[in-house]
Design a protein around this motif. Structure first.
Motif, PDB file in Angstrom:
ATOM      1  N   VAL A  71     -24.778  39.470  21.416  1.00 27.86           N
ATOM      2  CA  VAL A  71     -25.916  39.870  20.589  1.00 27.86           C
ATOM      3  C   VAL A  71     -25.495  39.816  19.126  1.00 27.86           C
ATOM      4  O   VAL A  71     -24.306  39.883  18.814  1.00 27.86           O
ATOM      5  CB  VAL A  71     -26.429  41.289  20.957  1.00 27.86           C
ATOM      6  N   PRO A  72     -26.456  39.710  18.214  1.00 24.39           N
ATOM      7  CA  PRO A  72     -26.105  39.692  16.788  1.00 24.39           C
ATOM      8  C   PRO A  72     -25.488  41.021  16.349  1.00 24.39           C
ATOM      9  O   PRO A  72     -25.765  42.070  16.916  1.00 24.39           O
ATOM     10  CB  PRO A  72     -27.436  39.468  16.078  1.00 24.39           C
ATOM     11  N   ILE A  73     -24.698  40.949  15.331  1.00 23.44           N
ATOM     12  CA  ILE A  73     -24.002  42.130  14.848  1.00 23.44           C
ATOM     13  C   ILE A  73     -24.967  42.995  14.038  1.00 23.44           C
ATOM     14  O   ILE A  73     -25.584  42.549  13.080  1.00 23.44           O
ATOM     15  CB  ILE A  73     -22.789  41.737  13.989  1.00 23.44           C
ATOM     16  N   VAL A  74     -25.107  44.244  14.478  1.00 19.04           N
ATOM     17  CA  VAL A  74     -25.916  45.252  13.780  1.00 19.04           C
ATOM     18  C   VAL A  74     -25.057  46.509  13.644  1.00 19.04           C
ATOM     19  O   VAL A  74     -23.958  46.573  14.140  1.00 19.04           O
ATOM     20  CB  VAL A  74     -27.233  45.562  14.539  1.00 19.04           C
ATOM     21  N   GLY A  75     -25.580  47.524  13.008  1.00 20.02           N
ATOM     22  CA  GLY A  75     -24.785  48.706  12.724  1.00 20.02           C
ATOM     23  C   GLY A  75     -24.871  49.800  13.763  1.00 20.02           C
ATOM     24  O   GLY A  75     -25.000  50.962  13.413  1.00 20.02           O
TER      25      GLY A  75
ATOM     26  N   PHE B 104     -24.244  49.437  25.337  1.00 18.83           N
ATOM     27  CA  PHE B 104     -24.453  48.032  25.692  1.00 18.83           C
ATOM     28  C   PHE B 104     -24.589  47.153  24.455  1.00 18.83           C
ATOM     29  O   PHE B 104     -24.072  46.037  24.422  1.00 18.83           O
ATOM     30  CB  PHE B 104     -25.661  47.873  26.604  1.00 18.83           C
ATOM     31  N   VAL B 105     -25.261  47.644  23.428  1.00 21.53           N
ATOM     32  CA  VAL B 105     -25.399  46.856  22.205  1.00 21.53           C
ATOM     33  C   VAL B 105     -24.043  46.699  21.520  1.00 21.53           C
ATOM     34  O   VAL B 105     -23.682  45.610  21.078  1.00 21.53           O
ATOM     35  CB  VAL B 105     -26.436  47.487  21.252  1.00 21.53           C
ATOM     36  N   ASN B 106     -23.262  47.766  21.452  1.00 22.53           N
ATOM     37  CA  ASN B 106     -21.963  47.683  20.788  1.00 22.53           C
ATOM     38  C   ASN B 106     -21.012  46.771  21.543  1.00 22.53           C
ATOM     39  O   ASN B 106     -20.326  45.948  20.934  1.00 22.53           O
ATOM     40  CB  ASN B 106     -21.352  49.070  20.639  1.00 22.53           C
ATOM     41  N   VAL B 107     -20.970  46.880  22.858  1.00 23.02           N
ATOM     42  CA  VAL B 107     -20.105  45.993  23.643  1.00 23.02           C
ATOM     43  C   VAL B 107     -20.603  44.558  23.541  1.00 23.02           C
ATOM     44  O   VAL B 107     -19.809  43.618  23.439  1.00 23.02           O
ATOM     45  CB  VAL B 107     -20.024  46.478  25.103  1.00 23.02           C
ATOM     46  N   GLY B 108     -21.921  44.372  23.539  1.00 27.22           N
ATOM     47  CA  GLY B 108     -22.482  43.025  23.374  1.00 27.22           C
ATOM     48  C   GLY B 108     -22.126  42.410  22.031  1.00 27.22           C
ATOM     49  O   GLY B 108     -21.857  41.211  21.928  1.00 27.22           O
TER      50      GLY B 108
END
Length: 90
Positions: free
Chosen positions: A52-56, A42-46
């Protein structure tokens, strides 16, 4: 799109495996692993969509990187072990 459908199938089947665990020692780790894969997905698709802000955070089983891939494959192996343990009982 195919990758998202495959991860969706995993996230659909994973909680069923966790619910059918024969002991808390199988159910709890299986639920945690499914939650971990769901969170990463979900974070990667977001990030890709821009919600969502870009994180690793890598996309499980797809993003390049040895340790993330190995950790994801170990998680799938543990889910299979929980499922297999339940299926072998009479």
């Amino acid at each position: 799109m195919l990758i998202v459908l495959c991860v969706g199938a995993l996230l659909w089947r994973g909680p069923a495996i966790a619910r059918r665990g024969d002991s808390p020692y199988g159910t709890l780790p299986a639920g945690a692993l499914v939650s971990w894969i769901a969170f990463q997905t979900f974070v990667n698709v977001g990030m890709t969509v821009g919600l969502v802000p870009i994180v690793g955070v890598p996309l499980p089983f797809v993003s390049y990187g040895g340790s993330a891939t190995v950790a994801g494959l170990v998680a799938i192996g543990l889910l299979q072990a929980v499922h297999r343990t339940r299926a072998m009982e009479p």
